[in-house]
Design a protein around this motif. Structure first.
Motif, PDB file in Angstrom:
ATOM      1  N   THR A 209      29.548 -20.010   7.037  1.00 51.72           N
ATOM      2  CA  THR A 209      28.173 -19.874   6.560  1.00 51.72           C
ATOM      3  C   THR A 209      27.606 -21.299   6.409  1.00 51.72           C
ATOM      4  O   THR A 209      28.363 -22.247   6.175  1.00 51.72           O
ATOM      5  CB  THR A 209      28.128 -19.144   5.198  1.00 51.72           C
ATOM      6  OG1 THR A 209      28.945 -19.874   4.267  1.00 51.72           O
ATOM      7  CG2 THR A 209      28.643 -17.710   5.327  1.00 51.72           C
ATOM      8  N   PRO A 210      26.277 -21.452   6.500  1.00 55.76           N
ATOM      9  CA  PRO A 210      25.720 -22.816   6.464  1.00 55.76           C
ATOM     10  C   PRO A 210      25.895 -23.509   5.111  1.00 55.76           C
ATOM     11  O   PRO A 210      25.754 -24.731   5.020  1.00 55.76           O
ATOM     12  CB  PRO A 210      24.240 -22.592   6.794  1.00 55.76           C
ATOM     13  CG  PRO A 210      23.969 -21.159   6.526  1.00 55.76           C
ATOM     14  CD  PRO A 210      25.258 -20.426   6.741  1.00 55.76           C
ATOM     15  N   GLU A 211      26.244 -22.745   4.077  1.00 52.78           N
ATOM     16  CA  GLU A 211      26.456 -23.361   2.753  1.00 52.78           C
ATOM     17  C   GLU A 211      27.618 -24.360   2.768  1.00 52.78           C
ATOM     18  O   GLU A 211      27.760 -25.187   1.873  1.00 52.78           O
ATOM     19  CB  GLU A 211      26.701 -22.286   1.681  1.00 52.78           C
ATOM     20  CG  GLU A 211      25.469 -21.498   1.266  1.00 52.78           C
ATOM     21  CD  GLU A 211      25.030 -20.443   2.288  1.00 52.78           C
ATOM     22  OE1 GLU A 211      25.875 -20.039   3.132  1.00 52.78           O
ATOM     23  OE2 GLU A 211      23.851 -20.015   2.242  1.00 52.78           O
ATOM     24  N   ILE A 212      28.452 -24.291   3.805  1.00 50.86           N
ATOM     25  CA  ILE A 212      29.568 -25.255   3.896  1.00 50.86           C
ATOM     26  C   ILE A 212      29.038 -26.691   3.931  1.00 50.86           C
ATOM     27  O   ILE A 212      29.678 -27.611   3.421  1.00 50.86           O
ATOM     28  CB  ILE A 212      30.460 -24.973   5.137  1.00 50.86           C
ATOM     29  CG1 ILE A 212      31.741 -25.831   5.116  1.00 50.86           C
ATOM     30  CG2 ILE A 212      29.729 -25.204   6.439  1.00 50.86           C
ATOM     31  CD1 ILE A 212      32.720 -25.530   4.073  1.00 50.86           C
ATOM     32  N   PHE A 213      27.842 -26.888   4.504  1.00 42.87           N
ATOM     33  CA  PHE A 213      27.327 -28.260   4.639  1.00 42.87           C
ATOM     34  C   PHE A 213      27.121 -28.921   3.270  1.00 42.87           C
ATOM     35  O   PHE A 213      27.486 -30.067   3.065  1.00 42.87           O
ATOM     36  CB  PHE A 213      26.021 -28.263   5.435  1.00 42.87           C
ATOM     37  CG  PHE A 213      26.213 -27.921   6.891  1.00 42.87           C
ATOM     38  CD1 PHE A 213      27.102 -28.625   7.684  1.00 42.87           C
ATOM     39  CD2 PHE A 213      25.490 -26.888   7.470  1.00 42.87           C
ATOM     40  CE1 PHE A 213      27.277 -28.314   9.029  1.00 42.87           C
ATOM     41  CE2 PHE A 213      25.653 -26.568   8.820  1.00 42.87           C
ATOM     42  CZ  PHE A 213      26.553 -27.279   9.597  1.00 42.87           C
ATOM     43  N   GLU A 214      26.527 -28.142   2.354  1.00 46.13           N
ATOM     44  CA  GLU A 214      26.299 -28.648   0.988  1.00 46.13           C
ATOM     45  C   GLU A 214      27.628 -29.074   0.366  1.00 46.13           C
ATOM     46  O   GLU A 214      27.714 -30.105  -0.295  1.00 46.13           O
ATOM     47  CB  GLU A 214      25.790 -27.471   0.147  1.00 46.13           C
ATOM     48  CG  GLU A 214      24.464 -27.618  -0.502  1.00 46.13           C
ATOM     49  CD  GLU A 214      24.060 -26.238  -0.984  1.00 46.13           C
ATOM     50  OE1 GLU A 214      24.549 -25.824  -2.046  1.00 46.13           O
ATOM     51  OE2 GLU A 214      23.291 -25.555  -0.251  1.00 46.13           O
ATOM     52  N   GLU A 215      28.643 -28.237   0.578  1.00 47.99           N
ATOM     53  CA  GLU A 215      29.944 -28.533  -0.024  1.00 47.99           C
ATOM     54  C   GLU A 215      30.568 -29.770   0.620  1.00 47.99           C
ATOM     55  O   GLU A 215      31.149 -30.598  -0.063  1.00 47.99           O
ATOM     56  CB  GLU A 215      30.892 -27.324   0.118  1.00 47.99           C
ATOM     57  CG  GLU A 215      30.371 -26.044  -0.517  1.00 47.99           C
ATOM     58  CD  GLU A 215      29.948 -26.226  -1.972  1.00 47.99           C
ATOM     59  OE1 GLU A 215      30.596 -27.013  -2.698  1.00 47.99           O
ATOM     60  OE2 GLU A 215      28.953 -25.575  -2.376  1.00 47.99           O
ATOM     61  N   SER A 218      29.521 -33.026  -0.724  1.00 45.12           N
ATOM     62  CA  SER A 218      30.089 -33.452  -2.014  1.00 45.12           C
ATOM     63  C   SER A 218      31.610 -33.534  -1.983  1.00 45.12           C
ATOM     64  O   SER A 218      32.236 -33.677  -3.027  1.00 45.12           O
ATOM     65  CB  SER A 218      29.703 -32.451  -3.112  1.00 45.12           C
ATOM     66  OG  SER A 218      28.395 -32.018  -2.960  1.00 45.12           O
ATOM     67  N   THR A 219      32.196 -33.374  -0.797  1.00 45.51           N
ATOM     68  CA  THR A 219      33.667 -33.394  -0.719  1.00 45.51           C
ATOM     69  C   THR A 219      34.182 -34.829  -0.686  1.00 45.51           C
ATOM     70  O   THR A 219      33.701 -35.644   0.102  1.00 45.51           O
ATOM     71  CB  THR A 219      34.132 -32.621   0.545  1.00 45.51           C
ATOM     72  OG1 THR A 219      33.696 -31.272   0.424  1.00 45.51           O
ATOM     73  CG2 THR A 219      35.644 -32.640   0.703  1.00 45.51           C
ATOM     74  N   ASP A 220      35.166 -35.107  -1.541  1.00 43.90           N
ATOM     75  CA  ASP A 220      35.748 -36.454  -1.577  1.00 43.90           C
ATOM     76  C   ASP A 220      36.720 -36.653  -0.423  1.00 43.90           C
ATOM     77  O   ASP A 220      37.168 -35.684   0.177  1.00 43.90           O
ATOM     78  CB  ASP A 220      36.523 -36.644  -2.893  1.00 43.90           C
ATOM     79  CG  ASP A 220      35.576 -36.723  -4.077  1.00 43.90           C
ATOM     80  OD1 ASP A 220      34.442 -37.209  -3.883  1.00 43.90           O
ATOM     81  OD2 ASP A 220      35.975 -36.267  -5.169  1.00 43.90           O
ATOM     82  N   PHE A 221      37.085 -37.890  -0.190  1.00 51.80           N
ATOM     83  CA  PHE A 221      38.117 -38.173   0.802  1.00 51.80           C
ATOM     84  C   PHE A 221      39.423 -37.540   0.332  1.00 51.80           C
ATOM     85  O   PHE A 221      39.776 -37.633  -0.840  1.00 51.80           O
ATOM     86  CB  PHE A 221      38.288 -39.692   0.968  1.00 51.80           C
ATOM     87  CG  PHE A 221      37.083 -40.316   1.627  1.00 51.80           C
ATOM     88  CD1 PHE A 221      36.991 -40.348   3.011  1.00 51.80           C
ATOM     89  CD2 PHE A 221      36.034 -40.831   0.875  1.00 51.80           C
ATOM     90  CE1 PHE A 221      35.879 -40.895   3.633  1.00 51.80           C
ATOM     91  CE2 PHE A 221      34.916 -41.379   1.481  1.00 51.80           C
ATOM     92  CZ  PHE A 221      34.838 -41.402   2.866  1.00 51.80           C
ATOM     93  N   LEU A 236      33.694 -24.269  -1.374  1.00 51.14           N
ATOM     94  CA  LEU A 236      32.813 -23.132  -1.063  1.00 51.14           C
ATOM     95  C   LEU A 236      33.324 -21.842  -1.707  1.00 51.14           C
ATOM     96  O   LEU A 236      32.541 -20.959  -2.086  1.00 51.14           O
ATOM     97  CB  LEU A 236      32.710 -22.963   0.458  1.00 51.14           C
ATOM     98  CG  LEU A 236      31.754 -21.893   0.979  1.00 51.14           C
ATOM     99  CD1 LEU A 236      30.307 -22.201   0.573  1.00 51.14           C
ATOM    100  CD2 LEU A 236      31.831 -21.774   2.510  1.00 51.14           C
ATOM    101  N   LEU A 237      34.653 -21.767  -1.854  1.00 49.39           N
ATOM    102  CA  LEU A 237      35.296 -20.590  -2.438  1.00 49.39           C
ATOM    103  C   LEU A 237      34.786 -20.292  -3.848  1.00 49.39           C
ATOM    104  O   LEU A 237      34.821 -19.155  -4.316  1.00 49.39           O
ATOM    105  CB  LEU A 237      36.813 -20.873  -2.476  1.00 49.39           C
ATOM    106  CG  LEU A 237      37.795 -19.738  -2.464  1.00 49.39           C
ATOM    107  CD1 LEU A 237      37.511 -18.774  -1.335  1.00 49.39           C
ATOM    108  CD2 LEU A 237      39.213 -20.310  -2.319  1.00 49.39           C
TER     109      LEU A 237
END
Ligand code: G1P
Length: 290
Positions: A209-215, A218-221, A236-237
């Motif tokens: 789903t496109p909501e993955i982009f938002e996540e 904000s995802t750290d290395f 996203l979960l």
């Protein structure tokens, strides 16, 4: 909602194939009679994808050239009546539209997928890692798209792996909901076998789903100092249910030298023209050694 777009990350250095990848993109290496990436593109075509977004980087121009129409060559083959050869390249013009997005810094698979945000927009999309190939070809993605529609949530491809392979993959914590379908309760990228929540590993197909982009923003290395898609999915979960589709049949990993040779053999044996002779040759080779 129909899934119309697919992202194929192809920007990586291909270090496992050095030195050849100094000047030839890994995705252009052949598997029997076609470059590795063509299988991914054909899989998209077979699943009704209308736009393919290939993520590239410096040194990958050969991929763009490959999918470009070769007017001069087609003209010469036509003039010389080489219909069979012409068919091999003109088929490339009938594939879905392809566009290229340049990943300026190679910060990981999650970052590569994030680079496609503006082109994908606010609609669900597919991600195909071209190194991962399946005996069942496009059937895997077709089943995943059905699962996506039925459960209304992102879907990743899964396969059970041996304990010594666990630390090469993203691993999930499963809750079985139907034959071949799991609801995913947690994700861990490349865990030690003792820390893994199961032996179900993510194979390189995702319907997201496109909501993955938002996540991902904000995802750290994470593992390997890279932005990992698995970590984005774990985030996203918290907002959406995510599912896994367990594939049947063999899986080939063309991303390592040994895996690429195995894939070449397995696919070569199935090839109608060369399969029978290759089979004889391989058994002759093996008989000679043991
Ligand atoms: C990537 C993903 C991993 C997944 C794997 C499948 O790893 O990060 O979660 O299991 O692809 O091939 P990579 O192979 O890029 O190290």
């Amino acid at each position: 909602m129909k899934v119309r777009k697919a992202v194929i990350p192809a920007a990586g250095w291909g270090t496992r194939f050095l030195p050849i990848t100094k000047s030839v993109p890994k995705e252009i290496l052949p598997l029997v009679d076609k470059p590795i990436i063509q299988y991914a593109v054909e899989e998209c075509a077979a699943c009704g994808i209308e736009l393919i977004i290939i993520i590239t980087s410096q040194g990958k121009a050969a991929i763009e050239d490959y999918f470009d129409k070769s007017v001069g060559l087609e003209h010469i083959l036509e003039q010389r009546g080489k219909e069979d050869l012409l068919a091999k390249i003109s088929h490339l013009s009938n594939l879905p539209n392809i566009c290229f997005v340049h990943q300026k810094e190679l910060l990981g698979l999650g970052h590569a997928v994030l680079s496609s945000k503006d082109v994908v927009g606010k609609e669900p999309f597919v991600v195909i890692l071209p190194d991962d190939l399946f005996e069942q070809r496009e059937l895997v993605l077709k089943e995943m798209l059905n699962t996506f529609e039925q459960y209304n949530g992102s879907v990743v491809a899964l396969k059970k792996v041996e304990p010594d392979e666990i630390s090469r993959y993203g691993i999930i914590k499963p809750k079985k909901v139907a034959k071949n379908v799991y609801q995913i309760m947690d994700f861990v990228e490349k865990p030690e076998p003792s820390q893994a929540p199961s032996n179900l590993a993510i194979m390189g197909r995702y319907v997201l789903t496109p909501e993955i982009f938002e996540e991902l923003e904000s995802t750290d290395f994470g593992v390997g100092g890279e932005i990992q898609i698995t970590d984005g999915l774990k985030r996203l979960l918290r907002k959406q249910a995510i599912f896994g589709y367990e594939i049947e049949g063999d899986y080939y990993d063309a991303g390592t030298i040994l895996g690429w040779i195995k894939a070449t053999m397995a696919m070569g044996l199935k090839h109608p023209e060369i399969g029978p002779e290759l089979k004889d040759y391989l058994s002759h080779l093996v008989r000679g050694k043991v």
